[in-house]
Write a protein that holds these residues in place. Structure first.
Motif, PDB file in Angstrom:
ATOM      1  N   GLN A 160      71.589  28.367  41.604  1.00 38.56           N
ATOM      2  CA  GLN A 160      71.788  29.323  40.511  1.00 38.56           C
ATOM      3  C   GLN A 160      71.442  30.736  40.963  1.00 38.56           C
ATOM      4  O   GLN A 160      72.132  31.697  40.608  1.00 38.56           O
ATOM      5  CB  GLN A 160      70.922  28.915  39.322  1.00 38.56           C
ATOM      6  CG  GLN A 160      71.394  27.642  38.629  1.00 38.56           C
ATOM      7  CD  GLN A 160      70.397  27.141  37.597  1.00 38.56           C
ATOM      8  OE1 GLN A 160      69.193  27.360  37.709  1.00 38.56           O
ATOM      9  NE2 GLN A 160      70.905  26.448  36.575  1.00 38.56           N
ATOM     10  N   LEU A 161      70.395  30.864  41.770  1.00 36.23           N
ATOM     11  CA  LEU A 161      70.024  32.181  42.286  1.00 36.23           C
ATOM     12  C   LEU A 161      71.083  32.705  43.251  1.00 36.23           C
ATOM     13  O   LEU A 161      71.417  33.894  43.253  1.00 36.23           O
ATOM     14  CB  LEU A 161      68.662  32.100  42.983  1.00 36.23           C
ATOM     15  CG  LEU A 161      68.107  33.397  43.581  1.00 36.23           C
ATOM     16  CD1 LEU A 161      67.974  34.479  42.519  1.00 36.23           C
ATOM     17  CD2 LEU A 161      66.755  33.131  44.241  1.00 36.23           C
ATOM     18  N   ALA A 162      71.636  31.806  44.059  1.00 39.20           N
ATOM     19  CA  ALA A 162      72.681  32.203  45.014  1.00 39.20           C
ATOM     20  C   ALA A 162      73.919  32.722  44.305  1.00 39.20           C
ATOM     21  O   ALA A 162      74.595  33.630  44.795  1.00 39.20           O
ATOM     22  CB  ALA A 162      73.037  31.025  45.916  1.00 39.20           C
TER      23      ALA A 162
ATOM     24  N   GLY B 103      65.662  41.785  44.277  1.00 43.97           N
ATOM     25  CA  GLY B 103      66.770  41.000  43.748  1.00 43.97           C
ATOM     26  C   GLY B 103      67.817  40.743  44.812  1.00 43.97           C
ATOM     27  O   GLY B 103      68.372  39.637  44.906  1.00 43.97           O
ATOM     28  N   ILE B 104      68.080  41.747  45.656  1.00 47.21           N
ATOM     29  CA  ILE B 104      69.041  41.575  46.754  1.00 47.21           C
ATOM     30  C   ILE B 104      68.509  40.563  47.754  1.00 47.21           C
ATOM     31  O   ILE B 104      69.219  39.649  48.194  1.00 47.21           O
ATOM     32  CB  ILE B 104      69.297  42.927  47.460  1.00 47.21           C
ATOM     33  CG1 ILE B 104      69.845  43.959  46.477  1.00 47.21           C
ATOM     34  CG2 ILE B 104      70.248  42.740  48.640  1.00 47.21           C
ATOM     35  CD1 ILE B 104      69.988  45.347  47.065  1.00 47.21           C
ATOM     36  N   VAL B 105      67.244  40.729  48.124  1.00 44.05           N
ATOM     37  CA  VAL B 105      66.640  39.843  49.128  1.00 44.05           C
ATOM     38  C   VAL B 105      66.645  38.403  48.645  1.00 44.05           C
ATOM     39  O   VAL B 105      67.006  37.477  49.392  1.00 44.05           O
ATOM     40  CB  VAL B 105      65.208  40.301  49.455  1.00 44.05           C
ATOM     41  CG1 VAL B 105      64.539  39.334  50.421  1.00 44.05           C
ATOM     42  CG2 VAL B 105      65.212  41.705  50.041  1.00 44.05           C
ATOM     43  N   MET B 106      66.235  38.186  47.393  1.00 41.87           N
ATOM     44  CA  MET B 106      66.211  36.823  46.868  1.00 41.87           C
ATOM     45  C   MET B 106      67.596  36.190  46.897  1.00 41.87           C
ATOM     46  O   MET B 106      67.751  35.016  47.237  1.00 41.87           O
ATOM     47  CB  MET B 106      65.651  36.816  45.445  1.00 41.87           C
ATOM     48  CG  MET B 106      64.154  37.068  45.372  1.00 41.87           C
ATOM     49  SD  MET B 106      63.460  36.759  43.720  1.00 41.87           S
ATOM     50  CE  MET B 106      64.247  38.048  42.753  1.00 41.87           C
ATOM     51  N   ASN B 107      68.600  36.971  46.527  1.00 44.34           N
ATOM     52  CA  ASN B 107      69.963  36.449  46.520  1.00 44.34           C
ATOM     53  C   ASN B 107      70.421  36.103  47.932  1.00 44.34           C
ATOM     54  O   ASN B 107      71.070  35.075  48.157  1.00 44.34           O
ATOM     55  CB  ASN B 107      70.904  37.475  45.887  1.00 44.34           C
ATOM     56  CG  ASN B 107      72.347  36.995  45.855  1.00 44.34           C
ATOM     57  OD1 ASN B 107      73.139  37.364  46.719  1.00 44.34           O
ATOM     58  ND2 ASN B 107      72.681  36.165  44.875  1.00 44.34           N
ATOM     59  N   GLN B 108      70.076  36.946  48.901  1.00 46.90           N
ATOM     60  CA  GLN B 108      70.451  36.663  50.286  1.00 46.90           C
ATOM     61  C   GLN B 108      69.784  35.386  50.789  1.00 46.90           C
ATOM     62  O   GLN B 108      70.430  34.541  51.419  1.00 46.90           O
ATOM     63  CB  GLN B 108      70.077  37.850  51.175  1.00 46.90           C
ATOM     64  CG  GLN B 108      70.949  39.074  50.974  1.00 46.90           C
ATOM     65  CD  GLN B 108      70.517  40.232  51.845  1.00 46.90           C
ATOM     66  OE1 GLN B 108      69.344  40.358  52.201  1.00 46.90           O
ATOM     67  NE2 GLN B 108      71.453  41.094  52.188  1.00 46.90           N
ATOM     68  N   LEU B 109      68.492  35.255  50.530  1.00 47.84           N
ATOM     69  CA  LEU B 109      67.784  34.058  50.980  1.00 47.84           C
ATOM     70  C   LEU B 109      68.350  32.809  50.325  1.00 47.84           C
ATOM     71  O   LEU B 109      68.481  31.756  50.967  1.00 47.84           O
ATOM     72  CB  LEU B 109      66.292  34.192  50.682  1.00 47.84           C
ATOM     73  CG  LEU B 109      65.532  35.311  51.407  1.00 47.84           C
ATOM     74  CD1 LEU B 109      64.062  35.294  51.010  1.00 47.84           C
ATOM     75  CD2 LEU B 109      65.672  35.181  52.910  1.00 47.84           C
TER      76      LEU B 109
ATOM     77  N   PHE C 228      72.676  42.422  38.354  1.00 44.78           N
ATOM     78  CA  PHE C 228      71.742  41.992  37.307  1.00 44.78           C
ATOM     79  C   PHE C 228      70.364  41.722  37.903  1.00 44.78           C
ATOM     80  O   PHE C 228      69.338  42.097  37.334  1.00 44.78           O
ATOM     81  CB  PHE C 228      72.274  40.739  36.615  1.00 44.78           C
ATOM     82  CG  PHE C 228      71.345  40.178  35.578  1.00 44.78           C
ATOM     83  CD1 PHE C 228      71.113  40.852  34.392  1.00 44.78           C
ATOM     84  CD2 PHE C 228      70.681  38.978  35.804  1.00 44.78           C
ATOM     85  CE1 PHE C 228      70.240  40.337  33.439  1.00 44.78           C
ATOM     86  CE2 PHE C 228      69.810  38.454  34.857  1.00 44.78           C
ATOM     87  CZ  PHE C 228      69.591  39.138  33.675  1.00 44.78           C
ATOM     88  N   LEU C 229      70.326  41.060  39.068  1.00 44.52           N
ATOM     89  CA  LEU C 229      69.044  40.804  39.724  1.00 44.52           C
ATOM     90  C   LEU C 229      68.344  42.109  40.087  1.00 44.52           C
ATOM     91  O   LEU C 229      67.125  42.230  39.943  1.00 44.52           O
ATOM     92  CB  LEU C 229      69.259  39.953  40.980  1.00 44.52           C
ATOM     93  CG  LEU C 229      69.726  38.509  40.764  1.00 44.52           C
ATOM     94  CD1 LEU C 229      70.016  37.838  42.106  1.00 44.52           C
ATOM     95  CD2 LEU C 229      68.683  37.704  39.978  1.00 44.52           C
ATOM     96  N   ILE C 230      69.110  43.086  40.553  1.00 44.87           N
ATOM     97  CA  ILE C 230      68.520  44.387  40.892  1.00 44.87           C
ATOM     98  C   ILE C 230      67.933  45.044  39.652  1.00 44.87           C
ATOM     99  O   ILE C 230      66.841  45.640  39.699  1.00 44.87           O
ATOM    100  CB  ILE C 230      69.579  45.305  41.543  1.00 44.87           C
ATOM    101  CG1 ILE C 230      69.992  44.754  42.906  1.00 44.87           C
ATOM    102  CG2 ILE C 230      69.051  46.730  41.682  1.00 44.87           C
ATOM    103  CD1 ILE C 230      71.173  45.490  43.527  1.00 44.87           C
ATOM    104  N   SER C 231      68.611  44.908  38.527  1.00 48.05           N
ATOM    105  CA  SER C 231      68.109  45.530  37.296  1.00 48.05           C
ATOM    106  C   SER C 231      66.795  44.908  36.840  1.00 48.05           C
ATOM    107  O   SER C 231      65.991  45.567  36.178  1.00 48.05           O
ATOM    108  CB  SER C 231      69.157  45.387  36.178  1.00 48.05           C
ATOM    109  OG  SER C 231      69.266  44.031  35.741  1.00 48.05           O
ATOM    110  N   ARG C 232      66.568  43.630  37.213  1.00 46.85           N
ATOM    111  CA  ARG C 232      65.337  42.956  36.805  1.00 46.85           C
ATOM    112  C   ARG C 232      64.247  42.998  37.872  1.00 46.85           C
ATOM    113  O   ARG C 232      63.057  43.054  37.545  1.00 46.85           O
ATOM    114  CB  ARG C 232      65.640  41.478  36.466  1.00 46.85           C
ATOM    115  CG  ARG C 232      66.566  41.288  35.284  1.00 46.85           C
ATOM    116  CD  ARG C 232      65.943  41.801  33.989  1.00 46.85           C
ATOM    117  NE  ARG C 232      64.740  41.057  33.655  1.00 46.85           N
ATOM    118  CZ  ARG C 232      64.706  40.024  32.821  1.00 46.85           C
ATOM    119  NH1 ARG C 232      65.831  39.611  32.255  1.00 46.85           N
ATOM    120  NH2 ARG C 232      63.573  39.406  32.552  1.00 46.85           N
ATOM    121  N   PHE C 233      64.633  42.978  39.149  1.00 51.92           N
ATOM    122  CA  PHE C 233      63.646  42.835  40.220  1.00 51.92           C
ATOM    123  C   PHE C 233      63.705  43.938  41.272  1.00 51.92           C
ATOM    124  O   PHE C 233      62.983  43.867  42.274  1.00 51.92           O
ATOM    125  CB  PHE C 233      63.832  41.475  40.915  1.00 51.92           C
ATOM    126  CG  PHE C 233      63.699  40.305  39.996  1.00 51.92           C
ATOM    127  CD1 PHE C 233      62.447  39.854  39.587  1.00 51.92           C
ATOM    128  CD2 PHE C 233      64.821  39.645  39.529  1.00 51.92           C
ATOM    129  CE1 PHE C 233      62.320  38.769  38.739  1.00 51.92           C
ATOM    130  CE2 PHE C 233      64.701  38.556  38.674  1.00 51.92           C
ATOM    131  CZ  PHE C 233      63.451  38.119  38.277  1.00 51.92           C
TER     132      PHE C 233
END
Length: 361
Positions: A211-213, A228-234, A219-224
């Motif tokens: 789900q994170l991928a 947010g970019i790093v989490m999505n990449q990982l 949206f992730l950047i707006s929250r984190f």
């Protein structure tokens, strides 16, 4: 989905319940018993924490960083042992020498874990698997300790893999298996997503790595923010960090040369405290504790002296740096005017790096 960008093969070697395993090796009569290494439980009234525990102790719900008093309530019959860091460090040094023999590039990240890049000499995952088994056998033969190994296209996947089948595990993730391996996992499996970040992700409906991928990056950047970019990449198995030998850091220091010589005690203390803050900031950035605090003093006539004091135990407390520096300075007060003051720390001990990529929110 973008796959991992590197074709090299990376291993993550993680010793199994390191401190307690070393203690059991030294005391074979403890084998099979719940062993807890940490502070003195003092009959359930101790105020420290668990450093680590054996897998037998974990069956009672005990885990690292748990208050020692709670561990005692969960299993009062466990064997409670104090931390013997000298023994663990000596054992770690011997283990790391073994691991280095098998790596083209090597990176120790804590007392009980390391990354190995084997891509120069190993081109396929069958050969890498055989090499990982050889490493495990060699560590056991030489040190009598088991380790778990993750073999993968990059560091983050290898680290997650090494934790999948503990103890004495070996998990291999080939490039074409990255999605099927990562996506079903809880987001907490990603290094850096801990007890603060995981609930925030769950609030927005993200519980699995898959789900994170697939989440919208904006949206992730707006929250984190940038994490947010790093989490999505990982989550997508993308990790561009290379296995890289760390330069040995023996000391951290800073100093200030004044435009005009100083002698006012209040100003001197203010300078020392400011220098202590700078040293502490560098310590935190490089993730070290220290045992020795030193000062450097240069008088107006260029006479230069150094003084140092070693503490009883390693710490990364900022106030301890300032306090000791000010106390060391007392010897020179009233002896003249100063053109330079410096503060430093040494006898450094790297803090265990369990979270290697993100800073938890």
């Amino acid at each position: 989905m973008n796959g991992p960008s590197r074709s090299r093969i990376t291993m993550h070697v993680d010793m199994d319940s390191f401190y307690s395993s070393v203690e059991v090796r030294e005391r074979p009569e403890l084998r099979g018993l719940p062993v807890v290494v940490g502070s003195d439980p003092k009959g359930g009234k101790g105020r420290g924490v668990v450093s680590t525990c054996s897998y037998e102790a974990r069956k009672f719900g005990i885990h690292s960083a748990m208050p020692i008093s709670r561990a005692y309530r969960l299993c009062p019959e466990a064997v409670y042992l104090p931390v013997n860091m000298q023994l663990y460090k000596e054992t770690s040094d011997r283990i790391m020498k073994v691991l280095r023999m098998f790596a083209d590039r090597f990176q120790q990240v804590s007392v009980d874990e390391a990354y190995l890049d084997v891509g120069d000499s190993i081109e396929d995952y069958l050969s890498a698997t055989l090499l990982a088994r050889k490493i495990k056998n060699e560590v056991m033969r030489r040190q009598g300790l088991s380790c778990s190994v993750g073999v993968a296209p990059n560091k983050v996947i290898a680290k997650i893999a090494s934790d999948m089948n503990k103890p004495d595990g070996l998990t291999v993730v080939r490039p074409e298996e990255v999605r099927s391996f990562l996506h079903p996992l809880s987001v907490s499996r990603i290094p850096g997503i801990g007890k603060k970040t995981e609930p925030l992700l769950k609030e927005i409906g993200i519980e699995t790595v898959g789900q994170l991928a697939g989440a919208d990056v904006q949206f992730l950047i707006s929250r984190f923010g940038r994490y947010g970019i790093v989490m999505n990449q990982l989550a997508n198995g993308i990790d561009l960090r290379e296995v890289k030998e760390r330069e040995e850091v023996k000391s951290i220091s800073t100093e200030d040369t004044f435009d005009e010589d100083i002698s006012n005690p209040a100003i001197i203390e203010k300078v020392l405290r400011e220098l202590a803050v700078k040293v502490h900031t560098d310590l935190e950035k490089k993730r070290f504790r220290f045992r020795t605090v030193s000062i450097r003093v240069r008088f107006e006539d260029f006479r230069t002296y150094t003084r140092a004091r070693t503490l009883h135990a390693a710490t990364n407390d900022r106030e301890s740096i300032a306090k000791v520096a000010i106390e060391l300075m007392e010897e020179f007060m009233g002896c003249g005017r100063f053109r330079l003051l410096g503060v430093g720390v040494s006898k450094l001990d790297r803090i265990d790096e369990r979270q290697t990529f993100l800073t938890d929110f």
